[in-house]
Design an enzyme around this catalytic site. Structure first.
Site, mmCIF file in Angstrom:
data_model
loop_
_atom_site.group_PDB
_atom_site.id
_atom_site.type_symbol
_atom_site.label_atom_id
_atom_site.label_comp_id
_atom_site.label_asym_id
_atom_site.label_seq_id
_atom_site.Cartn_x
_atom_site.Cartn_y
_atom_site.Cartn_z
ATOM 1 N N CYS A 27 0.819 -1.220 0.000
ATOM 2 C CA CYS A 27 0.000 0.000 0.000
ATOM 3 C C CYS A 27 0.844 1.257 0.000
ATOM 4 C CB CYS A 27 -0.931 -0.003 1.204
ATOM 5 S SG CYS A 27 -1.923 -1.502 1.257
ATOM 6 N N HIS B 1 -9.766 2.521 -1.246
ATOM 7 C CA HIS B 1 -8.312 2.363 -1.180
ATOM 8 C C HIS B 1 -7.845 1.332 -2.201
ATOM 9 C CE1 HIS B 1 -4.344 1.469 0.207
ATOM 10 N NE2 HIS B 1 -4.664 0.422 0.944
ATOM 11 N N CYS C 178 0.498 3.146 5.939
ATOM 12 C CA CYS C 178 0.911 1.820 6.400
ATOM 13 C C CYS C 178 0.789 0.835 5.246
ATOM 14 C CB CYS C 178 0.035 1.374 7.561
ATOM 15 S SG CYS C 178 -1.718 1.356 7.150
#
Lengths: 429, 445
Positions: free
Chosen positions: A93, A385, A416
């Site tokens: 990510c 996301h 994160c």
């Protein structure tokens, strides 16, 4: 540090497509389709048709084998000059933000004058792989030289071999889904259900307000009929979210993490345009902010007793110290909402004297932040996301926010990532 | 988007069929393409009255490489230009008839008739005014008699506006005016820059086009870009995907902006100042329809149409005028009005009101623009073949498309050519006018 400071890369703006819920508006779109459309929207916004940009850096977390050279192939399909070099990166990510840092570093070193950082992910058009049994049999078949060898290879294939392997949203070394990992951290830090739901509601309200005041007019380009993020629920309330059943950590009767305060699977892409100040001036493009510095960190979530998504808590104090800043010197905070609890646990850790002393080796805690400066234009809980696309979404949006707030305004990006990693960056207008 | 009937009627089988059935056979119009000569053949030039513009017209034709024929030459002309300036009474109009009758008889297909006269309102005597006004009746009727895609138009040139003539004359002779027919265009004295590049007359200029994502707006963006301008393509954020495609196609930039938002003028001005240092051409094209009979129309339909089609044009233009140095010297503002705004249209009280309002706006603003060496004009399209008309019922659409002297609907590019021409330096003498692009529509004529 040497006497000649390297120059700082300017953030000129960005583009993204609205993020779509999995298996919905973009179900038929590939990574390459979405990244190409996103680059073309950026080209249109900044008049970059036929422009030879220094480098395009992007990536995807979930990739097909056909996504070989994904970024370069997307560039070739875009309106940028075909003489624009490109490469792929992947840091889970953190991919999108890491791509921006890589581009900014090359600009700072004078190796390139301009660059585009991006990311894309689809959980709808996800790759399915054949199982290992079938794969080995097929490879053996391809290499077989006699009829007998071929028959032996074919005979290895059993009906059970034909079941495809889907990518899993689980940590390879623990077998736990990311949400299950977060559930452990959530419990450890005692993050309440109410606080998580309230953070989620604020994310939706802030993003909806940003759309309504036209803040996203020059950050988003509609795609395949979608004009706003599909996950956005402007009218959601703490009361509505309170009715949802927990989905992670459900072995605990007091489980708190629901579909409402966790980010859903999403499809989308983003891109950010960076350059030297000189390049920006030559092209008549205003500088929104500079990418001042960045830091990564990793934690041992396998045996080290640290939460999977807690690495940014370690990266941020290093970044602040190197730049002579306190946490409270920042005007805006963009902390990626993988889960509402991720943001809350990170903030709580920075307020904890024990954590800051024992884990971070600091004399005093970093302290609390003004929550009104956190994710002011919404974040991943509302927008969604698409893994590699989040960094680009945040960098462009924060740069614009800092520009609007005026010169000398500072903002933090904290993301994160799977594998116990974190990528953080400091922007200043 | 094309006029299928015109294409069909000009095909082998179609041509035979429509002739036998006695149906109209619309001509294929002569439309401008870069590199095209001003005229595809020679021109006849004659005078009625004093003819004080004769030398000016002669120079325009010769500069463009056009052979000027005498009235009795055998060669078929591609254009006939009659300089009727200085007629003092009806008797002198006989000369107009004497010149036009034989020349128009030999006029080639897609020919052009351009008549130059004085403004009737400034005549010294009733007889002079009568003769001047008579030219209008002559030209409008001749336009209806012409076939083969030919057009006739009248330019009104007051004393002292001689320098303003060349640009409009070239426009009416060229393929840029393919769907402009039977019109009367007054010009006024102005400083017209000399030596404009006819191939890329807008080179180095920045042009804003609202509603640029599709239809007529996209065509305007293409033509302005072809003529050399950098196009800032504006449309609502929801149309951003198509807008980006247009911007990329024309090598311009996309600006997603709701022009009715309270901060839209500030944002547009800021964008033009920061990114381009100013603007040379503004085309107010964005428009919406919310049709209903007046008695059934709710306030939302009325207000939405007024906000987009009229109030936004007023607010954006005012902001550009007020922003120091953003509207550059010689700037051009062109508003898209509509035939509905002139003739009215059943079910369109809101739309027609907004489009008539646009006409009032450009007329009122003309003096302020003239004082800056700038111009503000409107273009009123007639029946233009777009996605919007494609959704009309077949019979309504086909009848609507034929109700004009050219017997066909216009194309978005026809509107775009008129707008791009008004944006040219050579159109400096056209200010506060409404140019109809309607093939001499029967509506509101």
């Amino acid at each position: 540090m040497s006497s000649s400071q390297p120059r700082r890369a300017a953030v000129l703006g960005g583009n993204r497509i609205p993020f779509a819920r999995s298996n919905s508006a973009y179900a038929q779109a590939s990574n390459q389709d979405m990244l190409t459309a996103t680059l073309d929207g950026l080209v249109a916004r900044f008049g970059l048709q036929g422009e030879r940009v220094g480098e395009v850096v992007a990536g995807a977390v979930l990739k097909h084998s056909r996504d070989f050279n994904l970024t370069r192939e997307s560039v070739l399909g875009s309106r940028l000059s075909a003489a624009t070099p490109a490469y792929d990166v992947q840091q889970a990510c953190g991919t999108g933000l890491e791509a921006a840092v890589l581009v900014a570093n090359k600009i700072a070193l004078g190796q390139i004058e301009s660059g585009i950082a991006g990311g894309v992910d689809t959980t709808s058009d996800a790759p399915l792989a054949v199982g290992d049994d079938l794969r080995r049999a097929l490879l053996e078949l391809a290499g077989a030289r006699s009829v007998g060898a071929r028959l032996r290879a074919i005979a290895r294939i059993r009906p059970g071999s034909l079941v495809p392997e889907a990518p899993r949203n689980a940590e390879p070394r623990t077998g736990l889904a990311m949400g299950e990992h977060q559930a452990i951290t959530t419990r450890e830090w005692g993050i309440s259900r109410e606080d998580q739901d309230e953070l989620a509601v604020r994310s939706h309200r802030n993003l909806a307000a940003a759309y309504d005041r036209g803040f996203l007019d020059d950050l988003v380009t509609p795609y395949l009929g979608l004009t706003r993020d599909q996950n956005l629920r402007p009218d959601t309330t703490v009361e509505k979210l309170a009715t949802l059943e927990p989905v992670f950590g459900t072995d605990d009767p007091a489980a708190t993490m629901t579909a409402g305060n966790s980010t859903p699977l999403t499809d989308g892409a983003s891109a950010v345009l960076l350059s030297s100040d000189e390049w920006a001036a030559e092209h008549g493009l205003p500088v929104l902010a500079h990418l001042v510095d960045a830091q990564t960190a990793a934690v041992d979530h396998v045996h080290g007793g640290e939460g999977l998504l807690m690495a940014p808590a370690y990266a941020v104090p290093v970044l602040l110290a190197r730049n002579g800043l306190t946490l409270q010197d920042l005007d805006f905070y963009e902390i990626h909402e993988a889960f509402a609890a991720t943001v809350l646990a990170t903030l709580k850790a920075w307020e904890s004297p024990a954590f800051c002393e024992e884990k971070l080796g600091l004399d005093a805690p970093l302290g609390a932040i003004d929550r009104d400066r956190l994710n002011v234009n919404g974040s991943s809980l509302a927008a969604g996301h698409p893994f590699a696309a989040t960094g680009g979404r945040i960098v462009a949006s924060l740069a614009k926010q800092l520009h609007e707030a005026g010169p000398g305004t500072r903002g933090l990006v904290s993301i994160c990532a799977a594998g116990g990693q974190g990528v953080v960056a400091l922007l200043e207008s | 988007m094309s006029d299928w009937y015109t294409t069909f009627a000009n095909s082998g089988v179609g041509s035979t069929l429509v002739t036998q059935l006695g149906l109209p056979r619309p001509a294929v119009l002569r439309r401008y393409e870069p590199g095209q000569p001003l005229l595809p053949g020679p021109a006849v030039l004659g005078t009625a009255g004093e003819g004080r513009l004769r030398d000016t017209v002669d120079a325009v034709l010769r500069d463009a490489g056009v052979t000027v024929l005498t009235a009795d030459a055998d060669e078929r002309p591609a254009a006939v230009v009659l300089d009727a300036t200085g007629v003092t009474g009806p008797a002198q109009l006989a000369a107009a008839h004497d010149l036009l009758a034989p020349a128009v008889k030999r006029l080639r297909p897609t020919g052009r008739v351009v008549v130059l006269g004085d403004p009737p309102a400034e005549a010294g005597t009733p007889a002079q005014a009568a003769a001047r006004q008579a030219l209008e009746g002559l030209v409008r009727s001749l336009a209806k008699e012409l076939r083969g895609g030919s057009t006739a138009n009248l330019l009104l040139v007051p004393e002292g506006a001689e320098a303003s003539v060349a640009g409009p004359l070239r426009f009416f002779l060229s393929g840029r005016s393919a769907y402009v027919d039977g019109q009367v265009l007054p010009v006024s004295p102005a400083d017209v820059p000399a030596g404009a590049d006819d191939e890329r007359p807008l080179a180095g200029r920045v042009a804003v086009v609202t509603g640029a994502a599709r239809g007529i707006g996209a065509a305007i963006a293409r033509v302005l870009s072809r003529d050399g301008a950098h196009v800032v393509a504006v449309d609502v954020p929801a149309a951003g995907e198509a807008l980006a495609e247009v911007a990329n196609e024309v090598g311009g930039t996309a600006l997603q902006l709701d022009i009715t938002a309270p901060d839209a003028p500030r944002r547009l001005v800021g964008h033009l100042r920061e990114r381009h240092g100013g603007v040379d051409v503004v085309v107010h094209n964005a428009g919406i329809t919310r049709d209903k009979l007046l008695v059934n129309m709710d306030a939302a339909r009325w207000n939405a149409v007024m906000a987009v089609n009229l109030q936004a044009q007023l607010d954006l233009t005012r902001a550009l005028l007020d922003a120091d140095g953003v509207l550059r010297p010689g700037a051009r503002v062109v508003s898209v009005s509509s035939q509905s705004g002139i003739a009215g249209n059943r079910g369109q009280t809101n739309y027609a009101a907004s489009k008539a309002g646009v006409i009032g706006m450009v007329r009122a603003w003309a003096p302020e623009f003239a004082a800056r060496g700038a111009t503000v004009n409107a273009v009123a399209p007639g029946f233009i073949v777009t996605e919007m008309t494609a959704r009309m019922p077949l019979s309504t659409r086909e009848v609507g498309a034929r109700l004009n002297s050219l017997q066909q609907g216009g194309l978005p590019v026809d509107v775009a050519e008129a707008i791009a021409w008004l944006a040219q330096p050579g159109a400096a003498g056209v200010n506060g006018q409404v140019l109809r692009v309607c093939g001499q529509s029967l509506l509101g004529a």
